[in-house]
Design a protein around this motif. Structure first.
Motif, PDB file in Angstrom:
ATOM      1  N   PHE A  46       0.823  -1.206   0.000  1.00 32.57           N
ATOM      2  CA  PHE A  46       0.000   0.000   0.000  1.00 32.57           C
ATOM      3  C   PHE A  46       0.859   1.259   0.000  1.00 32.57           C
ATOM      4  CE2 PHE A  46      -3.701  -2.578   1.085  1.00 32.57           C
ATOM      5  CZ  PHE A  46      -4.677  -1.931   0.360  1.00 32.57           C
ATOM      6  N   CYS A  78      -3.922   5.342   0.593  1.00 33.61           N
ATOM      7  CA  CYS A  78      -2.871   4.316   0.533  1.00 33.61           C
ATOM      8  C   CYS A  78      -1.871   4.471   1.678  1.00 33.61           C
ATOM      9  CB  CYS A  78      -2.157   4.352  -0.811  1.00 33.61           C
ATOM     10  SG  CYS A  78      -3.155   3.752  -2.179  1.00 33.61           S
ATOM     11  N   ILE A  81      -3.676   3.419   5.058  1.00 31.36           N
ATOM     12  CA  ILE A  81      -3.867   1.964   5.145  1.00 31.36           C
ATOM     13  C   ILE A  81      -2.519   1.266   5.315  1.00 31.36           C
ATOM     14  CG2 ILE A  81      -4.590  -0.088   3.865  1.00 31.36           C
ATOM     15  CD1 ILE A  81      -6.788   1.670   2.594  1.00 31.36           C
TER      16      ILE A  81
END
Length: 88
Positions: A46, A78, A81
């Motif tokens: 990620f 992104c 996470i």
């Protein structure tokens, strides 16, 4: 003149590009880790998905400043996470 309305189609397109980058990174991580994908590896994927959006968003800002905000949304998602998965 560019419209200042939010477009879900543009956001979905940017998410699609980011997802394709993620699929490629997942395949590469799968090959180099002998099929062992952990939570930290997913977090790193990620984080890696945010990098192309950062570069593309920075370049697109020169030509279409409004479109850069869609890349900023994907970068934020992104990064959050990825950091969440790595730090947990």
């Amino acid at each position: 003149m560019e419209s200042s309305k939010f477009s879900w189609n543009k956001l979905i397109f940017v998410f699609g590009l980011t997802t394709l980058v993620g699929i490629g990174q997942y395949a590469l991580a799968y090959q180099f880790n002998d099929g062992k994908i952990t939570q930290k590896v997913i977090g790193a994927i990620f984080l890696g998905m945010a990098l192309p959006s950062l570069i593309i968003g920075g370049v697109i800002r020169i030509f279409k400043p409004r479109l850069q905000s869609y890349f900023a949304i994907t970068i934020g998602l992104c990064l959050s996470i990825g950091l969440f998965l790595i730090l947990i």
